[in-house]
Structure formats: structure tokens, C-alpha cells
Write a protein that holds these residues in place. Structure first.
Motif: not given
Length: 217
Positions: A185-207
Motif C-alpha cells: 500500500r506504500l512504496s519504499p520510495l514514497e516512504a523514503t521521500l516522506t521520511k517515514r522510512l530512513v535507510m542507512e547503507g549503500d545503494g546495492e545493499a538497499v537493493l
């Protein structure tokens, strides 16, 4: 003497399962204990609406049927409830139901309860072992609850507490946001842009983590 319960009177594996875990609240008690041993008051707090008498009744029945046992917390007089080996045998069935249930969740109502410890089981339900790529750990911090996912030799495990050493990825969010992401119901991208989700790590680990949880193709 064991409690006498209604049963379906059918000689069938599914009916036999439902004779034991089919009553209201029973599988939710199992859900709580799948995330680790709990004190009685913890169960009561994490199952809003059950009522103390009903919880005691369900725990007594589950103990009599061999799915749950009690033990003393080390160094204390507090009793803990935990699953037996037979109770742990329900893990895959509960995860499958949770996985299916994520697909039918709608927008949460204001009165709907959510607990951060439930996200640990949600993560376990979402994991796709075939997407285990690199040996590493991902740490999740959800409303103060901390757990981690370990990928090792193609196997995936989920456990309480911080990752061993430096995780490849640390995820900060709240329980509602995480469940909404898991439910699609919520994309990780949208959650990240609205700061409801914060991910700390390199982009490859996120993927890699996103693929492991089935959040990206």
C-alpha cells in the motif's frame, strides 16, 4: 484434567489442526510466542481486547495440548511462556497465513492496534530465500524494537537484537509504515521521500535487501 473443547468431528489433518488452534485468539497467541518467550503481562499488552480470563484459558489449553510450556526466567521468579518443539512446528503455517494476509490488508483504522514486534514476523513472512545473494546483515529499528536479518551461505534467519558487527543496511521506520510497505500500500520510495522510512547503507545493499523481501523485482 484436559479441557473439553468442541471439535469438528472429522478425521482430517486440517480439521485436527483447527480443533486445536482454530478458536479465536489462539493463533495470535502463537504469533506472539513465535517472536520469542513472553511474560503473561506482555502477552496481555500485545493482545489488546483479549481479556485476562480468556488469555489464561487459551494458555492453559495450549499448555495441555503440548504447544506451549512455562519456565522460570533465569535469575528471577517471573514465569515465561514459550513454544514447545510442537508449537514451533506451526511457524511455516503461520508465516504463510501472514504472507497471504498482507495481500488483503486495507488502510488501517484509527482503532487498529499495531505492535513493533509484529514487524519481525512480517519480515520473516516476506523473505524470499531464493533472493539471498551476499552474506551480510540488515538491521531494522521499528518504534524502538530492534531485530536483524542475516544472510549466510544462501540461508536467511531473523532474530531479535542488533546485528553482529556493522550491518550492511540499517532501516529506521515505524510499525504502521512497515506493514503498509509489506502490504504493497506504500512504496519504499514514497516512504523514503516522506521520511517515514530512513535507510542507512549503500545503494546495492538497499537493493539486495529489497529483493530479499520481495519489494522489488
Amino acid at each position: 484434567m484436559k479441557q473439553q473443547r468442541r471439535n469438528y468431528g472429522q478425521y482430517c489433518g486440517l480439521a485436527g489442526t483447527l480443533d486445536i488452534v482454530g478458536e479465536r485468539w489462539t493463533l495470535l497467541i502463537i504469533r506472539e510466542l513465535l517472536t520469542g518467550p513472553c511474560r503473561y503481562n506482555e502477552l496481555l499488552a500485545n493482545l489488546p481486547g483479549i481479556g485476562t480470563n480468556l488469555l489464561a484459558d487459551r494458555l492453559k489449553f495450549l499448555t495441555e495440548t503440548g504447544l506451549v510450556r512455562q519456565r522460570r526466567q533465569e535469575g528471577a521468579k517471573i514465569r515465561l511462556y514459550e513454544l514447545t518443539e510442537q508449537g514451533e512446528g506451526l511457524r511455516e503455517a503461520v508465516l504463510a497465513l501472514a504472507r497471504w494476509g498482507l495481500g488483503v490488508l486495507s488502510t488501517p483504522a484509527a482503532e487498529d492496534a499495531v505492535r513493533p514486534r509484529w514487524t519481525m514476523l512480517a519480515v520473516e513472512a516476506m523473505v524470499d530465500p531464493s533472493a539471498a545473494e551476499v552474506d551480510e546483515q540488515y538491521e531494522f529499528r521499528v518504534d524502538g524494537e530492534v531485530f536483524h536479518v542475516t544472510v549466510r551461505d544462501g540461508r536467511v534467519s531473523v532474530a531479535h537484537g542488533k546485528a553482529d558487527g556493522e550491518p550492511a543496511l540499517t532501516v529506521h521506520t515505524d510499525a504502521v509504515t512497515f506493514v503498509e510497505i509489506g502490504a504493497g500500500r506504500l512504496s519504499p520510495l514514497e516512504a523514503t521521500l516522506t521520511k517515514r522510512l530512513v535507510m542507512e547503507g549503500d545503494g546495492e545493499a538497499v537493493l539486495r535487501c529489497s529483493r530479499l523481501l520481495g519489494l522489488v523485482g
